[in-house]
Design a protein around this motif. Structure first.
Motif, PDB file in Angstrom:
ATOM      1  N   SER A  20      -2.304   5.039 -10.147  1.00  0.00           N
ATOM      2  CA  SER A  20      -2.235   5.057  -8.686  1.00  0.00           C
ATOM      3  C   SER A  20      -2.855   6.341  -8.136  1.00  0.00           C
ATOM      4  O   SER A  20      -3.596   6.303  -7.136  1.00  0.00           O
ATOM      5  CB  SER A  20      -0.775   4.958  -8.231  1.00  0.00           C
ATOM      6  OG  SER A  20      -0.681   4.964  -6.833  1.00  0.00           O
ATOM      7  N   GLU A  21      -2.585   7.461  -8.790  1.00  0.00           N
ATOM      8  CA  GLU A  21      -3.176   8.730  -8.364  1.00  0.00           C
ATOM      9  C   GLU A  21      -4.684   8.724  -8.568  1.00  0.00           C
ATOM     10  O   GLU A  21      -5.439   9.287  -7.771  1.00  0.00           O
ATOM     11  CB  GLU A  21      -2.545   9.875  -9.139  1.00  0.00           C
ATOM     12  CG  GLU A  21      -1.064  10.090  -8.831  1.00  0.00           C
ATOM     13  CD  GLU A  21      -0.437  11.156  -9.704  1.00  0.00           C
ATOM     14  OE1 GLU A  21      -1.193  11.749 -10.521  1.00  0.00           O
ATOM     15  OE2 GLU A  21       0.776  11.405  -9.585  1.00  0.00           O
ATOM     16  N   LEU A  22      -5.125   8.083  -9.651  1.00  0.00           N
ATOM     17  CA  LEU A  22      -6.556   8.037  -9.949  1.00  0.00           C
ATOM     18  C   LEU A  22      -7.310   7.153  -8.965  1.00  0.00           C
ATOM     19  O   LEU A  22      -8.388   7.519  -8.481  1.00  0.00           O
ATOM     20  CB  LEU A  22      -6.757   7.524 -11.381  1.00  0.00           C
ATOM     21  CG  LEU A  22      -8.197   7.433 -11.885  1.00  0.00           C
ATOM     22  CD1 LEU A  22      -8.822   8.825 -11.958  1.00  0.00           C
ATOM     23  CD2 LEU A  22      -8.240   6.751 -13.251  1.00  0.00           C
ATOM     24  N   VAL A  23      -6.735   5.997  -8.657  1.00  0.00           N
ATOM     25  CA  VAL A  23      -7.400   5.044  -7.762  1.00  0.00           C
ATOM     26  C   VAL A  23      -7.286   5.465  -6.309  1.00  0.00           C
ATOM     27  O   VAL A  23      -8.246   5.387  -5.535  1.00  0.00           O
ATOM     28  CB  VAL A  23      -6.799   3.628  -7.948  1.00  0.00           C
ATOM     29  CG1 VAL A  23      -7.369   2.659  -6.918  1.00  0.00           C
ATOM     30  CG2 VAL A  23      -7.067   3.129  -9.368  1.00  0.00           C
ATOM     31  N   GLY A  24      -6.091   5.923  -5.917  1.00  0.00           N
ATOM     32  CA  GLY A  24      -5.870   6.311  -4.532  1.00  0.00           C
ATOM     33  C   GLY A  24      -5.713   5.102  -3.624  1.00  0.00           C
ATOM     34  O   GLY A  24      -5.758   3.956  -4.060  1.00  0.00           O
ATOM     35  N   ARG A  25      -5.526   5.357  -2.340  1.00  0.00           N
ATOM     36  CA  ARG A  25      -5.408   4.317  -1.314  1.00  0.00           C
ATOM     37  C   ARG A  25      -4.423   3.220  -1.735  1.00  0.00           C
ATOM     38  O   ARG A  25      -4.725   2.037  -1.746  1.00  0.00           O
ATOM     39  CB  ARG A  25      -6.775   3.714  -0.999  1.00  0.00           C
ATOM     40  CG  ARG A  25      -7.835   4.753  -0.627  1.00  0.00           C
ATOM     41  CD  ARG A  25      -9.062   4.138  -0.034  1.00  0.00           C
ATOM     42  NE  ARG A  25      -8.806   3.551   1.283  1.00  0.00           N
ATOM     43  CZ  ARG A  25      -9.764   3.003   2.045  1.00  0.00           C
ATOM     44  NH1 ARG A  25     -11.018   2.984   1.616  1.00  0.00           N
ATOM     45  NH2 ARG A  25      -9.456   2.489   3.210  1.00  0.00           N
ATOM     46  N   ARG A  26      -3.228   3.643  -2.096  1.00  0.00           N
ATOM     47  CA  ARG A  26      -2.202   2.723  -2.601  1.00  0.00           C
ATOM     48  C   ARG A  26      -1.865   1.630  -1.592  1.00  0.00           C
ATOM     49  O   ARG A  26      -1.665   0.474  -1.969  1.00  0.00           O
ATOM     50  CB  ARG A  26      -0.942   3.509  -2.969  1.00  0.00           C
ATOM     51  CG  ARG A  26       0.175   2.643  -3.520  1.00  0.00           C
ATOM     52  CD  ARG A  26       1.418   3.441  -3.836  1.00  0.00           C
ATOM     53  NE  ARG A  26       2.513   2.575  -4.257  1.00  0.00           N
ATOM     54  CZ  ARG A  26       2.698   2.141  -5.485  1.00  0.00           C
ATOM     55  NH1 ARG A  26       1.871   2.513  -6.443  1.00  0.00           N
ATOM     56  NH2 ARG A  26       3.722   1.346  -5.767  1.00  0.00           N
ATOM     57  N   ALA A  27      -1.816   1.981  -0.320  1.00  0.00           N
ATOM     58  CA  ALA A  27      -1.468   0.983   0.697  1.00  0.00           C
ATOM     59  C   ALA A  27      -2.494  -0.146   0.738  1.00  0.00           C
ATOM     60  O   ALA A  27      -2.138  -1.326   0.855  1.00  0.00           O
ATOM     61  CB  ALA A  27      -1.357   1.650   2.056  1.00  0.00           C
ATOM     62  N   LEU A  28      -3.770   0.206   0.630  1.00  0.00           N
ATOM     63  CA  LEU A  28      -4.826  -0.806   0.624  1.00  0.00           C
ATOM     64  C   LEU A  28      -4.720  -1.690  -0.612  1.00  0.00           C
ATOM     65  O   LEU A  28      -4.842  -2.917  -0.530  1.00  0.00           O
ATOM     66  CB  LEU A  28      -6.199  -0.139   0.682  1.00  0.00           C
ATOM     67  CG  LEU A  28      -7.402  -1.089   0.575  1.00  0.00           C
ATOM     68  CD1 LEU A  28      -7.416  -2.080   1.733  1.00  0.00           C
ATOM     69  CD2 LEU A  28      -8.715  -0.276   0.546  1.00  0.00           C
ATOM     70  N   VAL A  29      -4.505  -1.053  -1.764  1.00  0.00           N
ATOM     71  CA  VAL A  29      -4.351  -1.813  -3.013  1.00  0.00           C
ATOM     72  C   VAL A  29      -3.169  -2.768  -2.914  1.00  0.00           C
ATOM     73  O   VAL A  29      -3.241  -3.929  -3.334  1.00  0.00           O
ATOM     74  CB  VAL A  29      -4.177  -0.847  -4.207  1.00  0.00           C
ATOM     75  CG1 VAL A  29      -3.856  -1.631  -5.483  1.00  0.00           C
ATOM     76  CG2 VAL A  29      -5.441  -0.017  -4.415  1.00  0.00           C
ATOM     77  N   ALA A  30      -2.070  -2.292  -2.328  1.00  0.00           N
ATOM     78  CA  ALA A  30      -0.875  -3.129  -2.177  1.00  0.00           C
ATOM     79  C   ALA A  30      -1.157  -4.320  -1.268  1.00  0.00           C
ATOM     80  O   ALA A  30      -0.721  -5.446  -1.549  1.00  0.00           O
ATOM     81  CB  ALA A  30       0.278  -2.300  -1.623  1.00  0.00           C
TER      82      ALA A  30
END
Length: 219
Positions: A49-59
């Motif tokens: 999650s830290e590597l990819v970032g933008r957790r809200a968008l991924v969710a």
């Protein structure tokens, strides 16, 4: 007459296993599952999650892809275009005594006569269908949690996570089997299999197709 004879020969040597509707549903379903699996990883593992970032968008991508997951299957089953899909769904739901013996023997005792789908393929289809329903239901509870009691949310989290690991294992196995059974994989691209393949792997289905062909060519 010669053209008719040539067409008949082709129809015997090449047998339609999956029509366009089934193939489109399969690949649309595979694409949605792939997106869900890829987006699930950073949602579950903090380091990713830290590597990819933008957790809200991924969710959000994960949630709405999950909502769309049953759509290709439902479309493929509805209307006159879904005749073959509905027929194959009935095949998957019917188990012969020979296939149940295979199931009790954990696959070590091969069925004597195999239909269009062998017992392993039937199990895979049942698992994927059930997974779509369960993951959609538990995902709904996890997304709109405020409408459900805590016990439901806890149970939904456990089931959703556990089933996700099972799906990863089954999908990986499915891909391995597909890559090692090239004729089966080709049929999901082209729609057809050869008569010789059907005679080796699905003799009961081949006999059924021959009977249907004979009836269609009666004067």
């Amino acid at each position: 007459m010669a053209a008719r004879s040539e067409a008949l020969t082709r129809s015997v040597t090449r047998i339609v296993r999956f029509d366009r509707v089934q193939r489109a549903a399969h690949w649309a379903n595979a694409l949605l599952f792939g997106i869900l699996m890829l987006t699930a990883l950073p949602l579950y593992f903090a380091s990713l999650s830290e590597l990819v970032g933008r957790r809200a968008l991924v969710a959000d991508i994960h949630v709405w892809t999950g909502v769309a997951l049953p759509v290709p299957v439902l479309i493929s089953l509805l209307g006159p275009w879904g005749q073959l899909m509905r027929r194959d769904l009935r095949r998957v739901s019917v188990w012969t005594r020979d296939e149940l013996t295979w199931l009790r023997a954990f696959g070590y005792r091969a069925p004597r006569v195999v239909d269009k789908f062998n017992p392993g393929q039937k199990l895979n289809a049942i698992f994927i269908g059930a997974s779509i329903v369960v993951m959609l239901a538990t995902g709904f509870i996890l997304k709109w949690f405020r409408f459900f009691p805590v016990s439901w949310r806890t149970g939904a989290t456990f089931v959703h996570d556990l089933l996700a690991f099972a799906i990863f294992a089954v999908v990986f196995g499915h891909i391995v089997f597909a890559l090692t059974h090239r004729d089966s994989l080709r049929s999901m691209f082209t729609g057809w299999v050869s008569e010789s393949w059907a005679a080796r792997h699905a003799p009961r289905w081949l006999e059924e197709e021959r009977t249907t062909l004979d009836h269609e060519n009666l004067p």
